[in-house]
Write a protein that holds these residues in place. Sequence first.
Motif, PDB file in Angstrom:
ATOM      1  N   ASP A   1       0.787  -1.394  -0.025  1.00  0.00           N
ATOM      2  CA  ASP A   1       0.188  -0.023   0.013  1.00  0.00           C
ATOM      3  C   ASP A   1       0.814   1.361  -0.015  1.00  0.00           C
ATOM      4  O   ASP A   1       0.526   2.189  -0.703  1.00  0.00           O
ATOM      5  N   THR A   2       1.924   1.161   0.854  1.00  0.00           N
ATOM      6  CA  THR A   2       3.123   2.396   0.888  1.00  0.00           C
ATOM      7  C   THR A   2       3.405   2.595  -0.504  1.00  0.00           C
ATOM      8  O   THR A   2       3.364   3.764  -0.993  1.00  0.00           O
ATOM      9  N   ASP A   3       4.023   1.634  -1.276  1.00  0.00           N
ATOM     10  CA  ASP A   3       4.638   1.595  -2.453  1.00  0.00           C
ATOM     11  C   ASP A   3       3.590   2.219  -3.501  1.00  0.00           C
ATOM     12  O   ASP A   3       3.643   2.952  -4.527  1.00  0.00           O
ATOM     13  N   LEU A   4       2.229   1.612  -3.607  1.00  0.00           N
ATOM     14  CA  LEU A   4       1.275   1.987  -4.622  1.00  0.00           C
ATOM     15  C   LEU A   4       0.724   3.366  -4.279  1.00  0.00           C
ATOM     16  O   LEU A   4       0.423   4.093  -5.476  1.00  0.00           O
ATOM     17  N   ALA A   5       0.947   3.975  -3.082  1.00  0.00           N
ATOM     18  CA  ALA A   5       0.334   5.257  -2.781  1.00  0.00           C
ATOM     19  C   ALA A   5       1.509   6.199  -3.102  1.00  0.00           C
ATOM     20  O   ALA A   5       1.008   7.510  -3.320  1.00  0.00           O
ATOM     21  N   ASP A   6       2.502   5.870  -3.165  1.00  0.00           N
ATOM     22  CA  ASP A   6       3.595   6.948  -3.688  1.00  0.00           C
ATOM     23  C   ASP A   6       3.548   7.422  -4.983  1.00  0.00           C
ATOM     24  O   ASP A   6       3.838   6.451  -5.704  1.00  0.00           O
ATOM     25  N   PRO A   7       3.299   8.674  -5.306  1.00  0.00           N
ATOM     26  CA  PRO A   7       3.368   9.012  -6.712  1.00  0.00           C
ATOM     27  C   PRO A   7       4.796   8.940  -7.420  1.00  0.00           C
ATOM     28  O   PRO A   7       4.547   8.765  -8.548  1.00  0.00           O
ATOM     29  N   GLU A   8       5.547   9.117  -6.546  1.00  0.00           N
ATOM     30  CA  GLU A   8       7.073   9.207  -7.145  1.00  0.00           C
ATOM     31  C   GLU A   8       7.664   7.475  -7.343  1.00  0.00           C
ATOM     32  O   GLU A   8       8.597   7.527  -7.848  1.00  0.00           O
ATOM     33  N   ALA A   9       6.888   6.564  -6.774  1.00  0.00           N
ATOM     34  CA  ALA A   9       7.285   5.206  -6.763  1.00  0.00           C
ATOM     35  C   ALA A   9       8.873   4.947  -6.331  1.00  0.00           C
ATOM     36  O   ALA A   9       9.550   4.574  -7.064  1.00  0.00           O
ATOM     37  N   SER A  10       9.123   5.739  -5.016  1.00  0.00           N
ATOM     38  CA  SER A  10      10.412   5.472  -4.712  1.00  0.00           C
ATOM     39  C   SER A  10      10.720   4.295  -4.065  1.00  0.00           C
ATOM     40  O   SER A  10      12.142   4.079  -3.983  1.00  0.00           O
ATOM     41  N   GLY A  11       9.892   3.392  -3.747  1.00  0.00           N
ATOM     42  CA  GLY A  11      10.318   2.071  -3.071  1.00  0.00           C
ATOM     43  C   GLY A  11      10.837   1.908  -1.884  1.00  0.00           C
ATOM     44  O   GLY A  11      10.398   2.897  -1.211  1.00  0.00           O
TER      45      GLY A  11
ATOM     46  N   TYR B   1      11.170  -8.422  -0.140  1.00  0.00           N
ATOM     47  CA  TYR B   1      12.233  -7.411  -0.981  1.00  0.00           C
ATOM     48  C   TYR B   1      11.814  -7.493  -2.590  1.00  0.00           C
ATOM     49  O   TYR B   1      11.539  -6.568  -3.319  1.00  0.00           O
ATOM     50  N   GLY B   2      11.608  -8.593  -3.017  1.00  0.00           N
ATOM     51  CA  GLY B   2      11.058  -9.115  -4.286  1.00  0.00           C
ATOM     52  C   GLY B   2       9.836  -8.344  -4.605  1.00  0.00           C
ATOM     53  O   GLY B   2       9.585  -7.819  -5.696  1.00  0.00           O
ATOM     54  N   LEU B   3       8.757  -8.323  -3.686  1.00  0.00           N
ATOM     55  CA  LEU B   3       7.707  -7.677  -3.873  1.00  0.00           C
ATOM     56  C   LEU B   3       7.844  -6.097  -3.971  1.00  0.00           C
ATOM     57  O   LEU B   3       7.076  -5.583  -4.914  1.00  0.00           O
ATOM     58  N   ARG B   4       8.669  -5.839  -3.210  1.00  0.00           N
ATOM     59  CA  ARG B   4       8.904  -4.238  -3.212  1.00  0.00           C
ATOM     60  C   ARG B   4       9.718  -3.731  -4.793  1.00  0.00           C
ATOM     61  O   ARG B   4       9.504  -2.597  -5.186  1.00  0.00           O
ATOM     62  N   VAL B   5      10.314  -4.630  -5.389  1.00  0.00           N
ATOM     63  CA  VAL B   5      10.819  -4.428  -6.624  1.00  0.00           C
ATOM     64  C   VAL B   5       9.752  -4.572  -7.718  1.00  0.00           C
ATOM     65  O   VAL B   5       9.495  -3.642  -8.438  1.00  0.00           O
ATOM     66  N   LEU B   6       8.905  -5.637  -7.315  1.00  0.00           N
ATOM     67  CA  LEU B   6       7.856  -5.795  -8.670  1.00  0.00           C
ATOM     68  C   LEU B   6       6.799  -4.572  -8.487  1.00  0.00           C
ATOM     69  O   LEU B   6       6.404  -4.191  -9.435  1.00  0.00           O
ATOM     70  N   ALA B   7       6.532  -4.148  -7.192  1.00  0.00           N
ATOM     71  CA  ALA B   7       5.634  -2.936  -6.971  1.00  0.00           C
ATOM     72  C   ALA B   7       6.137  -1.839  -7.651  1.00  0.00           C
ATOM     73  O   ALA B   7       5.166  -0.724  -7.976  1.00  0.00           O
ATOM     74  N   ARG B   8       7.509  -1.751  -8.242  1.00  0.00           N
ATOM     75  CA  ARG B   8       7.831  -0.625  -8.890  1.00  0.00           C
ATOM     76  C   ARG B   8       7.185  -0.507 -10.275  1.00  0.00           C
ATOM     77  O   ARG B   8       6.943   0.533 -10.932  1.00  0.00           O
ATOM     78  N   ILE B   9       6.655  -1.668 -10.724  1.00  0.00           N
ATOM     79  CA  ILE B   9       6.338  -1.705 -12.183  1.00  0.00           C
ATOM     80  C   ILE B   9       4.874  -2.389 -12.162  1.00  0.00           C
ATOM     81  O   ILE B   9       4.030  -1.959 -12.792  1.00  0.00           O
ATOM     82  N   GLN B  10       4.716  -3.273 -11.394  1.00  0.00           N
ATOM     83  CA  GLN B  10       3.306  -4.022 -11.131  1.00  0.00           C
ATOM     84  C   GLN B  10       2.330  -3.170 -10.368  1.00  0.00           C
ATOM     85  O   GLN B  10       2.669  -3.114  -9.046  1.00  0.00           O
ATOM     86  N   LYS B  11       1.518  -2.539 -10.835  1.00  0.00           N
ATOM     87  CA  LYS B  11       0.469  -1.570 -10.128  1.00  0.00           C
ATOM     88  C   LYS B  11      -0.701  -2.051  -9.538  1.00  0.00           C
ATOM     89  O   LYS B  11      -1.573  -1.674  -8.833  1.00  0.00           O
TER      90      LYS B  11
END
Lengths: 192, 192
Positions: free
Chosen positions: A93-103, A166-176
């Motif tokens: 939720d944090t990663d998806l909510a960040d408009p900058e997608a900083s991870g 950690y993989g999840l947080r990498v994927l969340a950069r691309i997979q929304k």
Amino acid sequence: MARPRKFDETHALTAAMETFWRRGYEATSTRNLSDSTGLGQSSLYNTFGDKRELYLRALRHYYETHTAEQTALLDRPGPAKDRLRDLMVHAVDTDLADPEASGCFTINASVEKADSDDEVREEVRRHFTTVERALAETIARGQRSGEISSERSAGTLARQILSTYYGLRVLARIQKDRDALLGIVESTVSAL
Amino acid sequence: MARPRKFDETHALTAAMETFWRRGYEATSTRNLSDSTGLGQSSLYNTFGDKRELYLRALRHYYETHTAEQTALLDRPGPAKDRLRDLMVHAVDTDLADPEASGCFTINASVEKADSDDEVREEVRRHFTTVERALAETIARGQRSGEISSERSAGTLARQILSTYYGLRVLARIQKDRDALLGIVESTVSAL
DNA sequence: CGTATTTTGGAGCGAGCGCACGGAAACTCG
DNA sequence: CGAGTTTCCGTGCGCTCGCTCCAAAATACG
């Protein structure tokens, strides 16, 4: 005894951390840091040393705030699996909510600078180790209560969750797609 | 009809890819690229366009060589779990054997540039999707043969493995203990 | 109030950046 | 062999980089 500072060091550090976090080390200029912190160049250098030292300070500040927040989620009471799920859902939720997608700043640092800078590597290792240890404790607690199978050691399971996390947080950069990401979380938790 | 090139374009592209892979986009200068490819600045620009275009070419070249190699490991015959294990063990050994610890170029690109560059993001997405699809096919095959439980969908399991796999490659940047990493692999495979 | 001490803002240093350019070089083809 | 075309190499442009320096400003203390 001298002219007082007109800025708060922690506020400035937080601003610098966010800039490094969002843009990465190389893409961040000292002008960027000057702008985001509101400090002049001379105040920046006087207070934090050079760019690399400020980056290390920023990384340590991330540890004290965000990494600590992650382990705090695990240390809360309740079923172990719920704690693990909370950690991962919160990240999604944090990663998806960040408009900058900083991870995750730790992961970013590990990818961009851990190879070329020993101190960055040691700092990243400290973050990884802290989360791994918190995961292991949570899992061991779940094993003692019978909630989680003791077939595999808590250490191994902790590393497995850490890896997935950690993989999840990498994927969340691309997979929304939130449902797809939450599917990973559920599948991981229920496999324990 | 004109002066012929005295370099091989694919060789030059491979050299550029390795440089971007190892150092990242921002930390790589056009002089670095000139040195590693052996081409003069004007030949570089004449052949590949500017730095960003060359980076995209390098990323696509990685797809055609290294991403393809990953899916090839999955497409080989034999038990599905063996194929999944091969993929991950291969990644662990590759990452640990690399003295530069460059990791996976796709992940590096996703962390450093996918946020700020739409074309990079789309390219990274293509890599992720390709691996995910290959994983899903392998898992579906394992489910048909009864080797893998059909309780969860092949798609969900594929994303879970993908997540663990990418997390593994992030961890391998810091964690050099092969047994610990292989423990993650075994735990992941046996949980299917 | 004067002096010592620290911070501040801004100008600017040398270096390296991405990139462009122009003439020499190396080929093909009439 | 000369004309045409493309590549090669070196130079260097305009700019921004990380970082430094200095004088003005703002405090504490005697």
